[in-house]
Design a protein around this motif. Structure first.
Motif, mmCIF file in Angstrom:
data_model
loop_
_atom_site.group_PDB
_atom_site.id
_atom_site.type_symbol
_atom_site.label_atom_id
_atom_site.label_comp_id
_atom_site.label_asym_id
_atom_site.label_seq_id
_atom_site.Cartn_x
_atom_site.Cartn_y
_atom_site.Cartn_z
ATOM 1 N N THR A 99 -3.287 3.915 -3.744
ATOM 2 C CA THR A 99 -2.551 2.980 -4.596
ATOM 3 C C THR A 99 -2.615 3.490 -6.037
ATOM 4 O OG1 THR A 99 -4.497 1.618 -5.030
ATOM 5 C CG2 THR A 99 -3.203 1.099 -3.064
ATOM 6 N N ARG A 100 -2.299 2.624 -6.970
ATOM 7 C CA ARG A 100 -2.308 3.052 -8.369
ATOM 8 C C ARG A 100 -3.705 3.401 -8.861
ATOM 9 N NH1 ARG A 100 0.419 -1.305 -11.441
ATOM 10 N NH2 ARG A 100 -1.593 -2.078 -12.176
ATOM 11 N N ASP A 101 -4.716 2.728 -8.299
ATOM 12 C CA ASP A 101 -6.059 2.930 -8.837
ATOM 13 C C ASP A 101 -7.117 3.306 -7.809
ATOM 14 O OD1 ASP A 101 -6.157 0.522 -7.516
ATOM 15 O OD2 ASP A 101 -7.335 -0.521 -9.042
ATOM 16 N N ASN A 102 -6.786 3.208 -6.519
ATOM 17 C CA ASN A 102 -7.823 3.441 -5.522
ATOM 18 C C ASN A 102 -7.185 3.716 -4.171
ATOM 19 O OD1 ASN A 102 -10.456 3.505 -4.353
ATOM 20 N ND2 ASN A 102 -11.148 2.009 -5.875
ATOM 21 N N SER A 103 -7.920 3.427 -3.093
ATOM 22 C CA SER A 103 -7.400 3.662 -1.745
ATOM 23 C C SER A 103 -7.556 2.409 -0.893
ATOM 24 C CB SER A 103 -8.146 4.818 -1.074
ATOM 25 O OG SER A 103 -7.969 6.028 -1.777
ATOM 26 N N ILE A 104 -6.642 2.250 0.052
ATOM 27 C CA ILE A 104 -6.710 1.167 1.028
ATOM 28 C C ILE A 104 -6.403 1.747 2.398
ATOM 29 C CG2 ILE A 104 -5.991 -0.592 -0.645
ATOM 30 C CD1 ILE A 104 -3.206 -0.520 0.679
ATOM 31 N N VAL A 105 -6.678 0.979 3.435
ATOM 32 C CA VAL A 105 -6.239 1.355 4.770
ATOM 33 C C VAL A 105 -5.181 0.364 5.229
ATOM 34 C CG1 VAL A 105 -8.396 2.471 5.437
ATOM 35 C CG2 VAL A 105 -8.086 0.041 5.919
ATOM 36 N N ILE A 106 -4.182 0.888 5.916
ATOM 37 C CA ILE A 106 -3.149 0.065 6.545
ATOM 38 C C ILE A 106 -3.143 0.404 8.025
ATOM 39 C CG2 ILE A 106 -0.674 -0.406 6.717
ATOM 40 C CD1 ILE A 106 -0.439 0.246 3.741
ATOM 41 N N ALA A 107 -3.194 -0.634 8.856
ATOM 42 C CA ALA A 107 -3.237 -0.434 10.308
ATOM 43 C C ALA A 107 -2.127 -1.247 10.955
ATOM 44 C CB ALA A 107 -4.597 -0.849 10.855
ATOM 45 N N ALA A 108 -0.884 -0.840 10.685
ATOM 46 C CA ALA A 108 0.270 -1.535 11.251
ATOM 47 C C ALA A 108 0.526 -0.995 12.655
ATOM 48 C CB ALA A 108 1.490 -1.347 10.346
ATOM 49 N N ALA A 116 1.327 -11.128 3.963
ATOM 50 C CA ALA A 116 2.451 -10.816 4.852
ATOM 51 C C ALA A 116 1.990 -10.547 6.289
ATOM 52 C CB ALA A 116 3.209 -9.608 4.308
ATOM 53 N N SER A 117 0.695 -10.773 6.569
ATOM 54 C CA SER A 117 0.123 -10.562 7.910
ATOM 55 C C SER A 117 0.205 -9.111 8.359
ATOM 56 C CB SER A 117 0.810 -11.472 8.944
ATOM 57 O OG SER A 117 0.589 -12.826 8.630
ATOM 58 N N VAL A 118 0.010 -8.211 7.398
ATOM 59 C CA VAL A 118 -0.095 -6.784 7.706
ATOM 60 C C VAL A 118 -1.574 -6.407 7.669
ATOM 61 C CG1 VAL A 118 0.474 -4.446 6.943
ATOM 62 C CG2 VAL A 118 2.160 -6.285 6.694
ATOM 63 N N PRO A 119 -2.131 -5.818 8.731
ATOM 64 C CA PRO A 119 -3.548 -5.432 8.731
ATOM 65 C C PRO A 119 -3.837 -4.427 7.617
ATOM 66 C CG PRO A 119 -2.671 -5.405 10.969
ATOM 67 C CD PRO A 119 -1.501 -5.567 10.050
ATOM 68 N N VAL A 120 -4.727 -4.801 6.709
ATOM 69 C CA VAL A 120 -4.993 -3.992 5.526
ATOM 70 C C VAL A 120 -6.408 -4.275 5.049
ATOM 71 C CG1 VAL A 120 -4.110 -5.762 3.960
ATOM 72 C CG2 VAL A 120 -4.111 -3.371 3.219
#
Length: 395
Positions: free
Chosen positions: A240-249, A309-313
């Motif tokens: 992202t703009r400042d760090n990291s995330i995980v997305i598991a769609a 939005a109910s997106v696994p994150v």
């Protein structure tokens, strides 16, 4: 105090380092009486530091609560007799010496079961008891290497990488615990115990699940793919703009929600991305498009909006943040034992919950009491599932 699920179960713990002690600690959390047999040098993990807490290795303390310690020199005939008596009285015996070692001391399954036919004897090893495997080093790092885990861990253009904790040891301990509990349950029907054997190698192959099945059933030898998933997309780390995330769609519906949230609605109907198989085939292109949109948000904003939005994150937390999150979720992840924080047992039970009863013992902390108990023929006369004669200070 509410009784534990395994109250009255006596465990003779001849194991050391991680897999065996982790197994027996969990049995102790569930109410079993665990007697830890050590050499005069103690379990190796007593010296594995830093870090330290109150003069003890935090590694050792992580996997040895709810136990009593006795030092026995198995090369000494008198101590060997006490060890044999402990095995005769026990419900469960756990050991993880090199295959064949316990036989040298008359403490192998065949010998112990002659005097204690109800014994559930759990033998943990690196690679099993076959003669060709008996001498192989039973270390987690070696198992991760030869078992294929390192071949699928790390960046695609980087070196093979180990997992950041001795995960195979922990998995082996869990598999051993399942085997022990199954054997204890079976004993209620037959009144006989049995030998349970679990190896690091076989535990890892089982834990490879979809990757192992992809090879066995699909003929695919997987390689390293960083944080990406071999069969699902998007399912990885994103900046992202400042760090990291995980997305598991992991479903098409979740992917549509993700695209809507990122103002990328056209992607969900694009033939390159409209199905999971297509997304996996075009993962790198999809990744760049998603990162382009995510760069507009901070990690906190992304997690908040995608969650709504109910997106696994989720954020990529360090351990401090992980424990803080567990607290906010009401998981009560910490047990206070004598003023020291321990990770609580992960299971909850409505009637017989796990509980902390004692801190990890100092070396031979219960040796005097246990030696007297083991030397008392009357105390051990009514063996096999009857331990009322054990001193209350020990049990």
């Amino acid at each position: 105090m509410t009784p534990g699920a395994l109250d009255g179960l006596l465990v003779a713990d001849f194991s050391r380092v991680l897999a065996g002690p982790y197994l027996t600690m969990l049995l102790g959390d569930l109410g079993a009486t665990v007697i830890k047999v050590e050499s005069s040098d103690g379990d190796q993990t007593r010296g594995w530091g830093p870090p330290w807490r109150d003069g003890q290795s935090t590694y050792y303390q992580a996997i040895n609560r709810n136990k009593q310690s006795i030092v026995l020199n198995l090369k000494d005939p008198a101590d060997r007799d006490l060890a044999a008596e402990l095995a005769r009285r026990a419900d469960v015996l756990v050991e993880n010496f090199l295959p064949g070692t316990m036989r040298k001391f008359g403490l192998d399954y065949d010998s112990v079961s002659e005097t204690n036919p109800g014994i559930v004897y759990c033998s943990l090893s690196g690679f099993g008891s076959h003669p060709d495997a008996a001498g192989l080093p039973g270390f987690d790092l070696v198992a991760q290497a030869v078992g294929g885990l390192m071949s699928i861990t790390g960046e695609a253009d980087g070196p093979p990488t180990k997992v950041g904790v001795a995960l195979v040891d922990a998995i082996c301990g869990l598999h051993g615990g399942i085997g022990v509990l199954a054997a204890v349950a079976a004993r209620k029907q037959s009144s006989r115990g049995q030998l349970v054997e679990v190896s690091l190698f076989s535990s890892l192959l089982s834990a490879l699940t979809n990757q192992a099945a992809g090879y066995l059933m699909g003929g695919v030898v997987p390689g390293r793919a960083g944080n990406a998933h071999p069969s699902v997309a998007p399912y990885e780390v994103f900046e992202t703009r400042d760090n990291s995330i995980v997305i598991a769609a992991g479903t098409d519906v979740q992917f549509v929600r993700l695209c809507q949230c990122l103002d990328l609605d056209a992607l969900s109907s694009d033939p390159r991305f409209s199905t999971n198989s297509a997304r996996v085939s075009n993962r790198l292109e999809l990744r760049e498009l998603l990162i382009g949109a995510l760069k507009e948000w901070t990690s906190e904003e992304a997690v908040q909006r995608l969650s709504q939005a109910s997106v696994p994150v989720g954020p990529v937390n360090d351990l401090a943040a992980a424990f803080k999150l567990a607290e906010t979720l009401g998981l009560d992840p910490v047990w206070d034992i004598d003023g020291v924080d321990h990770v609580r047992a992960p299971m909850t039970m409505s009637v017989t919950p796990p509980r902390p009863t004692s801190a990890p013992p100092m070396l031979d902390a219960h040796g005097t009491t246990l030696r007297a108990w083991l030397s008392d023929n009357d105390a051990g006369a009514d063996v096999n599932r009857n331990h009322e004669a054990m001193p209350t200070s020990v049990i």
